[in-house]
Scaffold this motif. Structure first.
Motif, PDB file in Angstrom:
ATOM      1  N   HIS A  54       2.092   0.048  -8.888  1.00 25.63           N
ATOM      2  CA  HIS A  54       1.488   1.311  -8.485  1.00 25.63           C
ATOM      3  C   HIS A  54       0.819   1.997  -9.681  1.00 25.63           C
ATOM      4  O   HIS A  54       1.154   3.126 -10.066  1.00 25.63           O
ATOM      5  CB  HIS A  54       2.526   2.204  -7.808  1.00 25.63           C
ATOM      6  CG  HIS A  54       3.137   1.554  -6.601  1.00 25.63           C
ATOM      7  ND1 HIS A  54       2.532   1.571  -5.369  1.00 25.63           N
ATOM      8  CD2 HIS A  54       4.253   0.791  -6.459  1.00 25.63           C
ATOM      9  CE1 HIS A  54       3.261   0.874  -4.506  1.00 25.63           C
ATOM     10  NE2 HIS A  54       4.310   0.390  -5.156  1.00 25.63           N
ATOM     11  N   CYS A  55      -0.112   1.248 -10.254  1.00 25.73           N
ATOM     12  CA  CYS A  55      -0.811   1.660 -11.478  1.00 25.73           C
ATOM     13  C   CYS A  55      -1.568   2.976 -11.281  1.00 25.73           C
ATOM     14  O   CYS A  55      -2.143   3.225 -10.217  1.00 25.73           O
ATOM     15  CB  CYS A  55      -1.798   0.586 -11.917  1.00 25.73           C
ATOM     16  SG  CYS A  55      -1.106  -1.072 -12.047  1.00 25.73           S
ATOM     17  N   THR A  56      -1.578   3.779 -12.333  1.00 22.98           N
ATOM     18  CA  THR A  56      -2.376   5.004 -12.307  1.00 22.98           C
ATOM     19  C   THR A  56      -3.864   4.675 -12.252  1.00 22.98           C
ATOM     20  O   THR A  56      -4.638   5.326 -11.538  1.00 22.98           O
ATOM     21  CB  THR A  56      -2.070   5.850 -13.551  1.00 22.98           C
ATOM     22  OG1 THR A  56      -0.671   6.156 -13.577  1.00 22.98           O
ATOM     23  CG2 THR A  56      -2.875   7.148 -13.538  1.00 22.98           C
ATOM     24  N   ASP A  57      -4.269   3.655 -13.007  1.00 20.45           N
ATOM     25  CA  ASP A  57      -5.659   3.177 -12.998  1.00 20.45           C
ATOM     26  C   ASP A  57      -5.653   1.771 -12.414  1.00 20.45           C
ATOM     27  O   ASP A  57      -5.815   0.787 -13.125  1.00 20.45           O
ATOM     28  CB  ASP A  57      -6.227   3.197 -14.419  1.00 20.45           C
ATOM     29  CG  ASP A  57      -7.709   2.871 -14.450  1.00 20.45           C
ATOM     30  OD1 ASP A  57      -8.341   2.890 -13.379  1.00 20.45           O
ATOM     31  OD2 ASP A  57      -8.231   2.582 -15.544  1.00 20.45           O
ATOM     32  N   ALA A  58      -5.444   1.679 -11.118  1.00 19.05           N
ATOM     33  CA  ALA A  58      -5.195   0.392 -10.459  1.00 19.05           C
ATOM     34  C   ALA A  58      -6.452  -0.478 -10.412  1.00 19.05           C
ATOM     35  O   ALA A  58      -7.479  -0.061  -9.857  1.00 19.05           O
ATOM     36  CB  ALA A  58      -4.686   0.626  -9.038  1.00 19.05           C
ATOM     37  N   PRO A  59      -6.401  -1.699 -10.974  1.00 19.15           N
ATOM     38  CA  PRO A  59      -7.568  -2.587 -10.936  1.00 19.15           C
ATOM     39  C   PRO A  59      -7.893  -3.060  -9.524  1.00 19.15           C
ATOM     40  O   PRO A  59      -9.059  -3.307  -9.214  1.00 19.15           O
ATOM     41  CB  PRO A  59      -7.160  -3.753 -11.845  1.00 19.15           C
ATOM     42  CG  PRO A  59      -5.674  -3.717 -11.882  1.00 19.15           C
ATOM     43  CD  PRO A  59      -5.296  -2.290 -11.746  1.00 19.15           C
ATOM     44  N   TYR A  70      -5.935   2.840  -1.788  1.00 18.62           N
ATOM     45  CA  TYR A  70      -6.027   4.254  -2.163  1.00 18.62           C
ATOM     46  C   TYR A  70      -4.716   4.734  -2.782  1.00 18.62           C
ATOM     47  O   TYR A  70      -3.661   4.087  -2.652  1.00 18.62           O
ATOM     48  CB  TYR A  70      -6.369   5.119  -0.948  1.00 18.62           C
ATOM     49  CG  TYR A  70      -5.328   5.069   0.158  1.00 18.62           C
ATOM     50  CD1 TYR A  70      -4.350   6.058   0.273  1.00 18.62           C
ATOM     51  CD2 TYR A  70      -5.318   4.030   1.091  1.00 18.62           C
ATOM     52  CE1 TYR A  70      -3.398   6.008   1.275  1.00 18.62           C
ATOM     53  CE2 TYR A  70      -4.372   3.977   2.101  1.00 18.62           C
ATOM     54  CZ  TYR A  70      -3.415   4.968   2.191  1.00 18.62           C
ATOM     55  OH  TYR A  70      -2.461   4.914   3.191  1.00 18.62           O
ATOM     56  N   HIS A  71      -4.771   5.877  -3.476  1.00 17.49           N
ATOM     57  CA  HIS A  71      -3.605   6.544  -4.051  1.00 17.49           C
ATOM     58  C   HIS A  71      -3.115   7.641  -3.116  1.00 17.49           C
ATOM     59  O   HIS A  71      -3.921   8.363  -2.526  1.00 17.49           O
ATOM     60  CB  HIS A  71      -3.943   7.193  -5.405  1.00 17.49           C
ATOM     61  CG  HIS A  71      -3.805   6.275  -6.573  1.00 17.49           C
ATOM     62  ND1 HIS A  71      -4.866   5.911  -7.381  1.00 17.49           N
ATOM     63  CD2 HIS A  71      -2.725   5.639  -7.084  1.00 17.49           C
ATOM     64  CE1 HIS A  71      -4.444   5.097  -8.323  1.00 17.49           C
ATOM     65  NE2 HIS A  71      -3.157   4.922  -8.178  1.00 17.49           N
ATOM     66  N   GLU A  73      -0.612  11.236  -2.814  1.00 22.09           N
ATOM     67  CA  GLU A  73      -0.380  12.386  -3.687  1.00 22.09           C
ATOM     68  C   GLU A  73       0.721  12.091  -4.708  1.00 22.09           C
ATOM     69  O   GLU A  73       0.745  12.689  -5.785  1.00 22.09           O
ATOM     70  CB  GLU A  73      -0.013  13.617  -2.856  1.00 22.09           C
ATOM     71  CG  GLU A  73      -1.148  14.129  -1.980  1.00 22.09           C
ATOM     72  CD  GLU A  73      -0.746  15.361  -1.183  1.00 22.09           C
ATOM     73  OE1 GLU A  73       0.437  15.753  -1.269  1.00 22.09           O
ATOM     74  OE2 GLU A  73      -1.607  15.921  -0.489  1.00 22.09           O
ATOM     75  N   ASP A  74       1.626  11.187  -4.366  1.00 22.23           N
ATOM     76  CA  ASP A  74       2.727  10.831  -5.269  1.00 22.23           C
ATOM     77  C   ASP A  74       2.341   9.733  -6.248  1.00 22.23           C
ATOM     78  O   ASP A  74       3.182   9.295  -7.041  1.00 22.23           O
ATOM     79  CB  ASP A  74       3.943  10.368  -4.459  1.00 22.23           C
ATOM     80  CG  ASP A  74       4.545  11.486  -3.632  1.00 22.23           C
ATOM     81  OD1 ASP A  74       4.531  12.633  -4.106  1.00 22.23           O
ATOM     82  OD2 ASP A  74       5.022  11.217  -2.511  1.00 22.23           O
ATOM     83  N   GLY A  75       1.084   9.268  -6.203  1.00 25.50           N
ATOM     84  CA  GLY A  75       0.639   8.215  -7.101  1.00 25.50           C
ATOM     85  C   GLY A  75       0.963   6.813  -6.623  1.00 25.50           C
ATOM     86  O   GLY A  75       0.831   5.850  -7.371  1.00 25.50           O
ATOM     87  N   ILE A  76       1.393   6.678  -5.372  1.00 26.16           N
ATOM     88  CA  ILE A  76       1.697   5.363  -4.800  1.00 26.16           C
ATOM     89  C   ILE A  76       0.398   4.708  -4.349  1.00 26.16           C
ATOM     90  O   ILE A  76      -0.460   5.360  -3.740  1.00 26.16           O
ATOM     91  CB  ILE A  76       2.666   5.503  -3.610  1.00 26.16           C
ATOM     92  CG1 ILE A  76       3.980   6.152  -4.075  1.00 26.16           C
ATOM     93  CG2 ILE A  76       2.938   4.156  -2.962  1.00 26.16           C
ATOM     94  CD1 ILE A  76       4.915   6.513  -2.931  1.00 26.16           C
ATOM     95  N   VAL A  77       0.247   3.422  -4.653  1.00 22.84           N
ATOM     96  CA  VAL A  77      -0.952   2.684  -4.267  1.00 22.84           C
ATOM     97  C   VAL A  77      -0.703   2.013  -2.921  1.00 22.84           C
ATOM     98  O   VAL A  77       0.152   1.132  -2.798  1.00 22.84           O
ATOM     99  CB  VAL A  77      -1.322   1.623  -5.324  1.00 22.84           C
ATOM    100  CG1 VAL A  77      -2.536   0.818  -4.871  1.00 22.84           C
ATOM    101  CG2 VAL A  77      -1.590   2.283  -6.667  1.00 22.84           C
TER     102      VAL A  77
END
Length: 223
Positions: A54-59, A70-71, A73-77
């Motif tokens: 669940h990368c912040t800058d997901a490739p 998509y991300h 609100e909790d930063g989950i991909v």
């Protein structure tokens, strides 16, 4: 929301793999989580539980041509299976091998992508039957942790708020007598424990550390 796996605690039991598959009833051939062992059978052997990080800058998000990833609100991909075209770009972009495809064959015939959802379901209504059939159980909506982290017997796999689990891991490593001499430590965990400046810096030995020893030394296994 992030995962951290403590390689000093992971015992390669594959309980996280089994719990995930059982909770979400994923199809045959799809494993959202797996355990990888490094230096298997030799001194320095370590195991690590791997899934979508669940990368912040997901490739995977960057390369998807239909923007189905998509991300939250909790930063989950998460991803939308209705938009997925099975091109496989996310599979090649992910450094963790997280995207899974239930079918193999020619290009564009892999089927819909599947991956770890952090037990947060998908874009369908929370805890609905259609959400479960596509993405598995939505434990986050139920106020629970991901099942893999919740059942980990040795607490090697941690899942939850990034700041909280990072603090837990930092305290573990400091207790073992390691820390600032590790590559990337100051960037990831370089904050004072109880306020003030960090005292343990540089490459010198720690008060509770054997001289010339380090965390992944194959000659010694930290507790």
């Amino acid at each position: 929301m992030k995962f951290i796996c403590d390689t000093e605690r992971c015992i390669d039991c594959n309980g996280c793999v089994t719990a995930c598959k059982n909770e979400h009833e994923t199809p045959w051939g799809v494993n959202r989580r797996r355990v990888v062992t490094i230096n298997d059978g030799v001194p320095g052997e370590h195991s690590i539980s791997v899934a979508c990080m669940h990368c912040t800058d997901a490739p995977c998000l960057a390369v998807c041509p239909v923007n189905c990833i998509y991300h939250t609100e909790d930063g989950i991909v998460l991803h939308d299976k209705d938009q997925c075209i099975g091109c496989g770009y996310c599979y090649y972009a992910c450094p963790f091998g997280a995207p899974q495809f239930p079918e193999t064959g020619m290009f564009n015939h892999r089927g819909k992508m599947d991956k770890c959802t952090f037990c947060a379901g998908g874009p369908e209504p929370d805890t609905s039957e259609v959400e479960f059939k596509k993405y598995g159980r939505n434990r986050i909506a139920e106020g629970k942790l991901p099942v893999c982290a919740e059942q980990c017997a040795t607490k090697a796999l941690l899942g939850g708020d990034a700041n909280i689990i990072a603090n837990i891991y930092r305290e573990r490593v400091e207790t073992r007598g390691y820390g600032p001499e590790l590559w990337g430590w100051q960037i990831a965990y370089g904050q004072p424990k109880r306020g003030g400046e960090i005292q343990n810096k540089g490459t010198g030995p720690r008060p509770n550390q054997i001289r010339d020893d380090f965390q992944n030394n194959p000659k010694k296994f930290p507790s």
